[in-house]
Write a protein that holds these residues in place. Sequence first.
Motif, PDB file in Angstrom:
ATOM      1  N   TRP A  42      -6.568   0.705  -7.822  1.00 48.06           N
ATOM      2  CA  TRP A  42      -5.806  -0.281  -7.046  1.00 48.06           C
ATOM      3  C   TRP A  42      -6.713  -1.294  -6.358  1.00 48.06           C
ATOM      4  CZ3 TRP A  42      -1.281  -0.825  -8.739  1.00 48.06           C
ATOM      5  CH2 TRP A  42      -0.462   0.246  -9.073  1.00 48.06           C
ATOM      6  N   GLU A  43      -7.913  -0.894  -5.988  1.00 45.37           N
ATOM      7  CA  GLU A  43      -8.850  -1.842  -5.404  1.00 45.37           C
ATOM      8  C   GLU A  43      -9.550  -2.678  -6.473  1.00 45.37           C
ATOM      9  OE1 GLU A  43      -9.496  -2.544  -2.163  1.00 45.37           O
ATOM     10  OE2 GLU A  43      -7.803  -1.221  -1.674  1.00 45.37           O
TER      11      GLU A  43
ATOM     12  N   SER B 155      -1.324   5.958   2.326  1.00 39.33           N
ATOM     13  CA  SER B 155      -1.964   5.183   1.262  1.00 39.33           C
ATOM     14  C   SER B 155      -2.568   6.127   0.246  1.00 39.33           C
ATOM     15  CB  SER B 155      -3.056   4.269   1.835  1.00 39.33           C
ATOM     16  OG  SER B 155      -4.148   5.042   2.305  1.00 39.33           O
TER      17      SER B 155
ATOM     18  N   THR C   4       0.831  -1.200   0.000  1.00 39.22           N
ATOM     19  CA  THR C   4       0.000   0.000   0.000  1.00 39.22           C
ATOM     20  C   THR C   4       0.871   1.259   0.000  1.00 39.22           C
ATOM     21  OG1 THR C   4      -1.801  -1.120   1.140  1.00 39.22           O
ATOM     22  CG2 THR C   4      -1.756   1.283   1.273  1.00 39.22           C
TER      23      THR C   4
END
Length: 800
Positions: free
Chosen positions: A663-664, A683, A558
Motif C-alpha cells: 500500500w505504501e 491500519s 487507511t
Amino acid sequence: MRNLFFIVAVLIVIPSAFVNAKSSSIKHAADNKAAFSSESQYSISNPFMTVVLNPNTRTLEVRSKSPKKIFLKNIVPNGATGTIRKGEVTNAVFGKGRVLTIATANGGSISFTLYPLQPFLFVNQTIKNESNSDVDLQKLNPVSFLVDLGKPATTLKTLGTGGLLDPDKNSGSYVFLTTVDPATRNGVVTGWLTNEKGSGVVFSGVNNNLVEIKAQIDYGHFRLSAGKSEATETLVIGYFDDARLGEEQFADAIAKQQNIKLKARSAVYCTWYSEKNGGAGSESSTIELAKFIKNNLQPFGLGVVQIDDQWQDGGQYNGPHRGFDRVDPKGGYPNGMTPTAIAVKKEGLTAGIWWMPFARNHQDPEYKDRQNWFAYRKNDKPFETKWGGTSLDLTYPEVQNHIAYVAKTMHNWGYNYFKMDGLYTGTVTEQVYINDGYKNDSIGNNKPLYNPLKTQIEAFRDGLKILRKAVGGDVFFSGCCVSQNMRSFGASIGLVNSMRIGPDFNHDGQTIRTGAIRASRLYFLNGRVWWNDPDPSMIRENGTSSADGGGAGIGSLTRARMLPSFVAVSGQFFLSSDWLPSLPADRIEIMKRCMASHKGVARPVDAFDKALPSVWIANDKKSGTQRNVIGLYNWDTGTKNIGSTLRRAGLNDKTSYHAFDFWENKALPDISGSFAWDLPAESCRIIAVRAKSNHPVVVSTSQHVTQGMTDLLKEEWKNQTLSGTSKLIGGDNYELRIAGMNDGGAWKINEATIVGNKEGVTIEVLPQTKKGWLRIAIKSQKSQPIKWQLRFNKDNTRNQ
C-alpha cells in the motif's frame, strides 16, 4: 429405563462406515479371558502415538512418539466395564487400523482406533437399546480426559468457537477445541469428525492443574427403537508441536470423511448493505450494477451479483416475508426475477438470490390448512423464533417436496448462487444471536418430528441434501449464518460451499473486527471444509445502509484497506456491498487489489497470543519459487508496534529477506532475524518478502496485495536472464518490483522484452527510485498471460 440412562453416561462415538458390514470389519486378536503377559497386548501404535489401556481401571493414556511424552492421561470411557479386545479394523475412508475395543453394559462397545496415516486417535462407540420400548435421548457425554503439555493449566489456553480463553473460563466450543501452550504452540486438538445426527461440543476445565476435556453430543431427540443398535458420532484427538497444523489436519480429516470437493468461488456483490439501492435493490439498479461490474471489476475477480432480502412476496408476521416461490408485486422486480437474472448473465456474471429455505410463517393464510408442515414445541405451539419465523418439519414429505420445488423455481429463474439465511431454523432450535461459545439453547424443546426416528440435526442435513438434489451441482450454496445458532455449524459441513462464520457486519459492535474475529479463530476450515464468509468488506467513506445491519461508512482510506486486505491475505471469501458506481476511484482501487483469491497457504502467526491475531503469513510456490507475504493489522484505536521473529512467522531465520510494502508502494530495508513496524490506529501493512539470492529476484507485483501469488505464474533465473509469465488484466498497469541488483555482484539490465508477437503489449524499464531495486512496467490492451524476459550483465564498474 434405569439401564438406558446408565448407557447415556458411558457413550463415545462411531462413524456409520465403522458399523457397516460392507465397508468395515474387525478381527479380534484376544479378549480378557486370555492371559495378557505384556503391555503391548493392551496397546496400539501408529507413527504418531501409542495408546495404552489399563485393564484394571479401564482407563487409557496416550503417548506421542515425537517428542516421546504422555499428552493424554486418564481417558475415561465412562462405564466401560466389559470385555477388552485388540484387533484390526478396515474403514472405508481411512483404511486399515489397529483398535482397542471395550464392551459396555447393554450390548454396546467403545473403540479406540489408530490409522497409519492419521495423527489422531479415533474414539467410537455403538449403543444398544436392550429394553422392550423405544427410548428418546437428549444428549450423551461420551468421554473425558486430561491434557498434559508439561506446564500448569494456568499457563495454557483453549481456542474454540468462543475464542481464545483460559481453560476454566471457556463455556464450551462447537465441533472442536484446541488446548495450547501459547509460548511453544504445542497443543492437543479435540474435534468431532462427524455431526451426522448429533451436535458435537467440547468443554474444558481444570483438574489437578491439568486441563480436563469433556466431550458431549447434543441431540434434542434421539429415538432408539427397542432392540436396535445405533452408531453415534466420531471424536478425534491428536497432539501437535504446532497446534495450528493440528487444526488444519483436523479440517483435512473432515474433508476426507465428507468427501468434500471445494466449489470454485469468485468475489460476490451483495445488495443488502448498500447505502443506495440496498435491501434487494431493484431490476434497474441491479442491471446498472451488473454493467458497472462488467466494465470495471469483473477482470479483477468480482463475478456474482446477489440480490438480498425484500424481493419476495408473502405476509410479514415475524421478520422477512417468506413467499419464496413468487415475487412481491409491489417490490423492485415487477417483471419477476427472470429478466434481471438474464441481464446479469448477459454481462458475464452469475446471478445470486437470498432466501430462507427452512422457515415459513404459520400465521400466513396460505398455510391455514398446512399446519402439519411445521415443527411444534412441547406446549403444542408452532416452533417460532424471533425473526426466524416458524421452523418447517423437514421430515414431512410435503415439506420436502415444497423446499425442492422452491429451489428449482429460483434455479429456473436463472439463479446459480443461493444465499441461504436462517439455516438454524432447520435444526428446530432457538435463535441465540449472537452465538459463538456454547450456550444452552434448550435443544429438544420440541415435540418429536413427523419421522420420530430422525434427529433434528439429521433432518437438517437431509434438508440440505434435498436442496442440492433439486438444483444439481452448478448452484453455489452460501450458508448464513452460524452465529444465529451454532447448531448449524457442524451440521452444515460438507453440504454448503461457503459459510458465514460470524454475525452481520457490526452487529456485535466490532465494526471492521466482526468478521475478522471469527475468520481468524476458524481460519483452518477455509479452503478445506468450505470458504469462510466474514461478511462484506465495507470501503465507503460515509453514509449508512438503507437496510438494517449497521452498514455505516468506514471513514479513512487507511481504515478502508484493513478488512479487504485481511480477507485477501488470509484467502477467505470476498464480498462487497457498497454502491459501487458511486465509489471514488481510490476505493475502487482497493477492491481491484483485494478481490481475487490466492491459492497458497495462509495462517495467523499469533493465533494463540491474542483474541484477534495481528500478524498473518501467506506463502505460495506455484510460480516455481517461494513467495511470502506478511499481513500486519492494527485492529486497535491507538498506534501499535507489531512484528514477529522470522522463525515464529515460519520464515528462515538464517537468511535475510528483501521487503516491499504494497500500500505504501515502496521498498523497505532488508529484514533478518525479526521484523516490527509501528502501525497507526486501525491500519495495515501488507509486505512481500523474498529470501536474498545471488541474483535479481521478483519481490512484488502491483496487481494484487499478495504481490505475485495470483498473477505471477512462473519465474526463473537462467543464464543471467530473469524470465517469467504474468497473467495481465487488460488496461491495468502492471509492475514488477525486482530486488537484488547488488546480490552476487553489481547487475545491470541490458534488455527487457516480451516473448512472442504480442500486439498491444508494451514493456518498459522505469527510472530507478531505490538503490538495489528495479521496476519494470508492462501493459496489455487485453487480459492474457504474458511471457517476459529481463537480460542482465554484471557491471563491476559501478556500484548500484
